[in-house]
Design a protein around this motif. Sequence first.
Motif, PDB file in Angstrom:
ATOM      1  N   LEU A  74       0.862  -1.116   0.140  1.00 44.36           N
ATOM      2  CA  LEU A  74      -0.075   0.150   0.148  1.00 44.36           C
ATOM      3  C   LEU A  74       0.906   1.105  -0.027  1.00 44.36           C
ATOM      4  O   LEU A  74       0.701   2.343  -0.700  1.00 44.36           O
ATOM      5  CB  LEU A  74      -0.945  -0.095   1.288  1.00 44.36           C
ATOM      6  CG  LEU A  74      -1.963   0.872   1.057  1.00 44.36           C
ATOM      7  CD1 LEU A  74      -2.967   0.624   0.048  1.00 44.36           C
ATOM      8  CD2 LEU A  74      -2.786   1.145   2.727  1.00 44.36           C
ATOM      9  N   VAL A  75       1.969   1.248   0.601  1.00 41.16           N
ATOM     10  CA  VAL A  75       2.758   2.259   0.472  1.00 41.16           C
ATOM     11  C   VAL A  75       3.315   2.554  -0.532  1.00 41.16           C
ATOM     12  O   VAL A  75       3.412   3.946  -1.240  1.00 41.16           O
ATOM     13  CB  VAL A  75       4.192   1.992   1.475  1.00 41.16           C
ATOM     14  CG1 VAL A  75       5.298   2.963   1.313  1.00 41.16           C
ATOM     15  CG2 VAL A  75       3.642   1.755   2.961  1.00 41.16           C
ATOM     16  N   ALA A  76       3.558   1.545  -1.576  1.00 39.85           N
ATOM     17  CA  ALA A  76       4.037   1.679  -3.012  1.00 39.85           C
ATOM     18  C   ALA A  76       2.865   2.323  -3.526  1.00 39.85           C
ATOM     19  O   ALA A  76       2.954   3.237  -4.332  1.00 39.85           O
ATOM     20  CB  ALA A  76       4.182   0.147  -3.636  1.00 39.85           C
ATOM     21  N   ALA A  77       1.508   1.877  -3.363  1.00 40.95           N
ATOM     22  CA  ALA A  77       0.555   2.320  -4.047  1.00 40.95           C
ATOM     23  C   ALA A  77       0.486   4.057  -3.945  1.00 40.95           C
ATOM     24  O   ALA A  77       0.003   4.642  -4.693  1.00 40.95           O
ATOM     25  CB  ALA A  77      -0.739   1.620  -3.577  1.00 40.95           C
ATOM     26  N   GLY A  78       0.632   4.192  -2.593  1.00 39.02           N
ATOM     27  CA  GLY A  78       0.598   5.632  -2.296  1.00 39.02           C
ATOM     28  C   GLY A  78       1.509   6.508  -2.986  1.00 39.02           C
ATOM     29  O   GLY A  78       1.206   7.691  -3.508  1.00 39.02           O
ATOM     30  N   VAL A  79       2.541   5.867  -3.321  1.00 39.78           N
ATOM     31  CA  VAL A  79       3.788   6.662  -3.924  1.00 39.78           C
ATOM     32  C   VAL A  79       3.058   6.909  -5.351  1.00 39.78           C
ATOM     33  O   VAL A  79       3.465   7.979  -6.102  1.00 39.78           O
ATOM     34  CB  VAL A  79       5.121   5.796  -4.033  1.00 39.78           C
ATOM     35  CG1 VAL A  79       6.120   6.457  -5.098  1.00 39.78           C
ATOM     36  CG2 VAL A  79       5.916   5.745  -2.678  1.00 39.78           C
ATOM     37  N   SER A  80       2.435   5.558  -6.005  1.00 40.43           N
ATOM     38  CA  SER A  80       2.065   5.897  -7.164  1.00 40.43           C
ATOM     39  C   SER A  80       1.090   7.024  -7.422  1.00 40.43           C
ATOM     40  O   SER A  80       0.987   7.514  -8.828  1.00 40.43           O
ATOM     41  CB  SER A  80       1.712   4.572  -7.912  1.00 40.43           C
ATOM     42  OG  SER A  80       0.396   4.265  -7.289  1.00 40.43           O
ATOM     43  N   LEU A  81       0.332   7.232  -6.648  1.00 44.35           N
ATOM     44  CA  LEU A  81      -0.860   8.145  -6.749  1.00 44.35           C
ATOM     45  C   LEU A  81      -0.439   9.534  -6.942  1.00 44.35           C
ATOM     46  O   LEU A  81      -1.318  10.236  -7.946  1.00 44.35           O
ATOM     47  CB  LEU A  81      -1.361   8.318  -5.208  1.00 44.35           C
ATOM     48  CG  LEU A  81      -2.792   6.905  -5.128  1.00 44.35           C
ATOM     49  CD1 LEU A  81      -3.390   7.206  -3.798  1.00 44.35           C
ATOM     50  CD2 LEU A  81      -3.548   7.019  -6.022  1.00 44.35           C
ATOM     51  N   THR A  82       0.756   9.835  -6.395  1.00 42.34           N
ATOM     52  CA  THR A  82       0.907  11.476  -6.561  1.00 42.34           C
ATOM     53  C   THR A  82       2.220  11.798  -7.521  1.00 42.34           C
ATOM     54  O   THR A  82       2.247  13.106  -7.996  1.00 42.34           O
ATOM     55  CB  THR A  82       1.401  11.888  -5.121  1.00 42.34           C
ATOM     56  OG1 THR A  82       1.442  13.333  -5.337  1.00 42.34           O
ATOM     57  CG2 THR A  82       2.576  11.399  -4.575  1.00 42.34           C
ATOM     58  N   SER A  83       3.133  10.764  -7.840  1.00 38.25           N
ATOM     59  CA  SER A  83       4.137  11.293  -8.572  1.00 38.25           C
ATOM     60  C   SER A  83       4.108  10.386  -9.973  1.00 38.25           C
ATOM     61  O   SER A  83       4.162   9.200  -9.962  1.00 38.25           O
ATOM     62  CB  SER A  83       5.484  11.052  -7.647  1.00 38.25           C
ATOM     63  OG  SER A  83       6.687  10.688  -8.744  1.00 38.25           O
ATOM     64  N   VAL A  84       4.173  11.236 -11.017  1.00 34.64           N
ATOM     65  CA  VAL A  84       4.192  10.496 -12.432  1.00 34.64           C
ATOM     66  C   VAL A  84       5.501   9.606 -12.414  1.00 34.64           C
ATOM     67  O   VAL A  84       5.459   8.624 -12.891  1.00 34.64           O
ATOM     68  CB  VAL A  84       4.140  11.473 -13.404  1.00 34.64           C
ATOM     69  CG1 VAL A  84       3.947  10.431 -14.862  1.00 34.64           C
ATOM     70  CG2 VAL A  84       2.719  11.964 -13.343  1.00 34.64           C
TER      71      VAL A  84
END
Lengths: 493, 517, 489, 106
Positions: B248-258
């Motif tokens: 989920l941490v990784a998913a969080g990363v993907s949400l905000t930064s292209v």
Amino acid sequence: MNVLAQSPGLLVAVPLAGAAISFVAGRRRAPHVAITTALVVLTLAVALAVHVLDGGPFRYQVGGWGAPLGIDLVADGAAALFLVLTAIVGLVVTLYATAYFRTDDETAYGHGLFWTLWLFMWTSLNALFLTGDVFNVYVCLELVGISAVTLVTIGGGAEALRAGARYLFASMLGAMTYLLGVALLYAATGQLDMDVLRTTLVADTTAATGLALMIAALVLKTALVPAHFWLPAAHGSAPSPVSAVLSSLVVKGSYFVILRLMLDVMPAGYLPGVDIVLGVLGSAAIVWGSVQALLQTRIKQLVAYSTVAQIGYLFLVFPLARHGADVLTLALTGVLVHALSHGLAKGSLFLGAGSLMTRFGHDRIADMAGAARSAPALTFGVALAGVTMMGLPPSGGFGAKWLLVSAALASGEWWWAVVLVIGGLLAAAYMFRLLSVLLVDAPTELHASKGDIRTEWLPLALALGAVLLVLAIPLVSDLAAASNVLIHAGVTP
Amino acid sequence: MTPVLPAGIGSLTFSLDETGTPFLILFAFLWTISGLYAFATTPAGERARLFAYFVPSALGGVTVALAGDAISFYLCFALMAIPAWGLITHVGTPEARRAGAIYLTLTAIGEAALLAALVIMAVEADSLALPVLAEAIGTSPLRDIAVALLLASIGLKIGTLPASGFLPLSYTYTPAGAASALAGASAKVGALAMLRLLPAGVMPEEWAYVVMALGMATAFLAAILGTLTTTPRAVLGYSSASQMGLILVAAGVSLTSVEAAPLAYGAIVAFSLHHGLAKSALVLGDDVVSRLTGSARTAALAALALPVLALVGAPLTSGFVAKYALKDAVHALHGTVPEAVYALLPWTAIGTAALMLRFFALTRERTAETRVSSPRIPIALWSLVLAAVALVVWIWPAQWNVHAIESALSPSSMWTALWPGLIAIAGWMALRYAPRSAQRLTGIVPPGDVLLGLAAAVTAADRWLAGRSRSRGVTARDERADIGHSLRAAERSAVAWTAASTLFVLLVLLLVALGTR
Amino acid sequence: MTAWLPMLVPAIAGIATFALGKSRGRARNVVNLAAAAISIALVARLVVHAYNGTVISSTIPMLPGLGLGMSADLLGLLFATVATVLWGVTLVYAIGYMDHATDRARFFGFFALCIAAANGVALADDPLSLFIFYEILSLTTYPLVVHTGTPEALAAGRKYLFYALGGGAALLVGVAWLAVIAGQTPFTPGGALAAVSDRTAELRVIFALLVAGFGVKAALMPLHGWLPGAMVAPAPVSSLLHAVAVVKAGVFGIIRLVNELYGPELATSLGVATPLAILAAVSIIIASVIALRQDDFKRRLAYSTIAQLSYITLGTALCSPLAAAGALAHLAHHAVMKITMFFTAGSVYETLHVKKVSQMPGLARRMPLTMASFAVAAFALAGIPPLVGFASKWMLGVGSAQSGSVWALIVYVSSGALALGYMVPILTSALREGDHTPARGAESDPRMLWPIVTVGVLTVVLGLTAGLPGSPVHWAMTAIAPSFGGWTP
Amino acid sequence: MSTYLVYTAGGVLLYALGTYGLLARPHLIHKVISANFMGSGVFLILIGLGNRSPESGPDPVPQAMVLTGIVVTVALTALGLAIVKRYYTATGLDNLDDKPSAGGDR
């Protein structure tokens, strides 16, 4: 056409002759006389209705004397409707009575008199619907009353006698009140003819008092709450064919007079506030009668209280009549349809109740389970009559309710519509209290042998008539348009 | 007709793409092995019942990787998740039923959230194709609500706080073969959903931070709950929840930064493959151990070390590579929260290590059960999974692991991988000499934690409501009888002669008075 | 005249059934089945006409200024088709189910009359005609509800009447009021009240009255109380009437009311649509939650029905074309799904006397085809693609989102979740080993089994063909489109 | 004119008396006779009316009404007495209130 023009006189003369003949014909032949009379009267009533539809209202002078000493009969659309209703119910009741009062039943006291009294009452009723004179109304009312009281006590039980006595005293109280009213009215106007009164009536305390007394007396005869005290006992303890006639026809007689006095004879606002009082009492009757019907444990008491309630609807026309020709037309057509549908349905219910009591040997609703199995047509008849009582489509009762609700809404006085709706729901409550017992499956075939095809199918026939009435509403509407009320209100050209 | 309308069968599209391939392989492998294992270990009489649920679940679980549009994705998602209820309740004990009820509730909520999100996305995209959906939602006014729904659905699937009890509940009572599939493959569908549906790099930073913080919290807290729980299977469940927190941490990363999104996606894939295989190996291993005695048992216990080490993230294991990828992804973000997360990431390994120690201890303590069937086939199947765990790191796409493998051999990364394990072992040793009251703490967390309490509260409320409505009915009947009685009495007095006729005379007077006003 | 036939043929069949009496069972079956076949053919013919743009209608005078009218438009024909086709299926089932029952003449007679009334509701051309058939439907259903004559059935019947007639009363006032202010108002796509649209206060009250009337049969909370109790009726009654004809008459009334009497535009501008939508949404959630608690099989289905009916109401009240079309499609879809379930409930009761979910273990093995059909319907109800329930649910959801009512979408999906919650336990209970296991594969009477399988297959087939012309989805969109002038699906 | 008033006053008095008797006296024969009082009251008023305007001669209509009214009242009275008698025979009661009968001392 000439014969048609004679029909008012014949409508009184024929049943009177029938009554006389049945009296001398003896117990065995009396039923045949009655049936023949009933058929002729039905034909005459239909003929009169056709005549009115063709040419509008007309007067008929008995013996050619003319008012004021002679007797004038007035035939208009509304009268024609009541006459036809009386003839239809009368025919069915006559047929039913041939099964109910068995000629071989020698023990029954007074049964032999039934035919004469019944035809005599029919005569008086026809005269009441046709008379155009407030004093003759008194005479007719009393003739109806005397024959009705006698018919109630014809069975001879203590309960019937007690009810008959109450009925008689109520009838006397009403008669005297009415007569006092007529006296005062005559004192003020010197007139008795309704048509003349309509054109000459002016504001006057004595005349107003007289008319108020007359209305009050007629209210008592019609058994509008709170003057209904005599009705449940009388209608509940009379022999079933008698109950049927009393409930479906006799109360309509006095009501019809109120209708004519209030809407035709008196100019608008003549007795200020009385129309509202009648509407309020009608509403009270609907609610109170229905609630009491719901509480009854005996079948004919239930049906009788249902009459108390259903009478209430008839009085809603008076407050609504103040709201212009359109509303008046709707409301008047509505009460006429209601009078017809209630007459047919209530006849069916009392006859049906009588058949059920014969089958079961008692009148306790709670112990009538299994009727649907052993007498399906009878139960179906009760159910259909119930449908029209509740004002559910497709039935005459629905047509009446629809017209009255429309009138109430069009007048802006929507609360009358609320009363109508509540009345329908309460009717459903008491009718289904009865039906749900009849529909219960119980192994009771005990009295099936007592079933006669007439006692099973005739109630159904009347109920079917009440239901099919919905298809005849256009016809009723035409006859209402040919009534003096609407003609004089300027609705009908 | 608009493209967003379901055209029945015609609207279902299946295709294999780059993202789907690793998942397809993983799912197909795990469901097949688990199915065979379940077949071999289930008594013949119960097979039909078990496979009535297992087959549809497997069908959904494998084809979900191929789903190319919103509807087929939802279909596969549901097809996998719903029948799994039957797997969980298979043993039929009250605990299993309760676990099943909770599972079904949460699954249903998750499905609902997913469907809602898909509908919104389809409307916004005016299309059903998955790639279009994720792209279109990024610019839509309904973006936030859609992403929130997606995260809720995914979060439930992977046991994010506060639903950390979801995974332990799903594994604890399930027969081993089925549990292996659920542990290895089922939760990874959540990971697949992240890749397929979450929009990349369009959400405000706060969103990413909240998601990352939630992931870290889950990683730590699930580890603590897991060490305190009772059965090896429950420990594995909490371990899964903890690991999924990292995803989920990784998913969080993907949400905000292209820019960071590809790295995060890499991490998600890596974690899914690694964790899926390792967890499946652990579940099966636990079951195999319980079927063996003597030296065979010791050997099996020793073989269990392989997936255990992989999970802890020992160098040259798949776990090491996966964590490395995750660190890379988090590192690509700047700001307080990402940096804090980056700093905390190695510490999660302590929790994992503690969990594994607890699992190992519990498994070893398990008494051998006498089974009719020969354990030969289960051992063979388990070995296949073990082999996969060992080999996966060498065969998966090079771009993900070249870096990691190179750096794995450096002393610093060796140390990074080792110290959390050492701390965990030290803690374990310390606990042996700790006061009894502290030791008793282990075993206080039933699998399911707060979810059990919630379920009990719902049941109690239900009983209370039912009781109330019953008592209400009785009083109403009494009141009705009273009213009827008084109405009858009123009518009796109204029709008595003198009263009634007097009433009539009053009516006469009223009418006269009105008429002559 | 043609427009009257779908109503008249079953009515005549009903009367003929009464006339045939108790003993002539074979003749009775023949009459009823033939009537069903004829009705289906008649409806099919009307559908072909309507699809080609010819709406056959006819009016006879009844009340002053008002007639009794029938009009075979696509909207009404969809309901008529559902009622008629499922009548045919149910007849076969009922003949099997009622094999040993008493009073079969009464049962089949009223059954046919109910269908006549339902077809009357479907094809009624104006509020008055609709009301009349609506009330006839109430009345003809009562004998079926109390058919068994047990105290429980009578109590349920009483409750049913209390609600139905109360609703009917509200409806009467509403319809009469409408007639007073607007005269005869034949249903018109997009609304028939343009001439009186400035009388907003009255129109709002009338809307509330009409909703109260239709809401009873549509089991809109808090008017739903009759439905669970009415499940004491024999299974074919529950199946056809409480899943198809009666309850659908209620929601169909709401569809007509919103789309073709007031019109979506007027309903929105009067502000009456949103309260209705909220009421429906609350009903969906509460009924679904209550369904979770029911152990009695039929009661659970009943509460599910309440929730599903409010799907339709909510979709209609959103006044958005796709949601409205979804609602109409769901009317058909839900009928197919729910009838499968009630058939199953009746079958397991009649064959094994299983009434409760907790008594079901072993059923899957004992009656595999029956339970498989049930399973398909259950998943369809929960909205699992590509089954029939999903298609309409998706439309409803997309319609909600398109109209900006994300909350409605959330309600739909939550209810889907709850549906899983109350359906899946039934399936797993049946799949467990249990008392009924030994007699493996002993299905019910074939006259009951094959109707179940037929409707079960239908839930799959209709789902798979949802995209084809002539499917309920397509049909519903074609029928709804004129109400949203210019909308093309 | 004054004759007319006397007749009217007497009539109203009789009428009121009769009303009271009909309403309040329990014995059934009392009621029958009270009703006759009421009738007589009305007839008295009507008779007075006949002579209201002596100059134009007696008005025949009230007289016709009174005659008819008497006939009707006689018929009612006869019926009433017959019913009361049968009621007494059947129940032994002389009132409608279910009170024990007063017997022969009235």
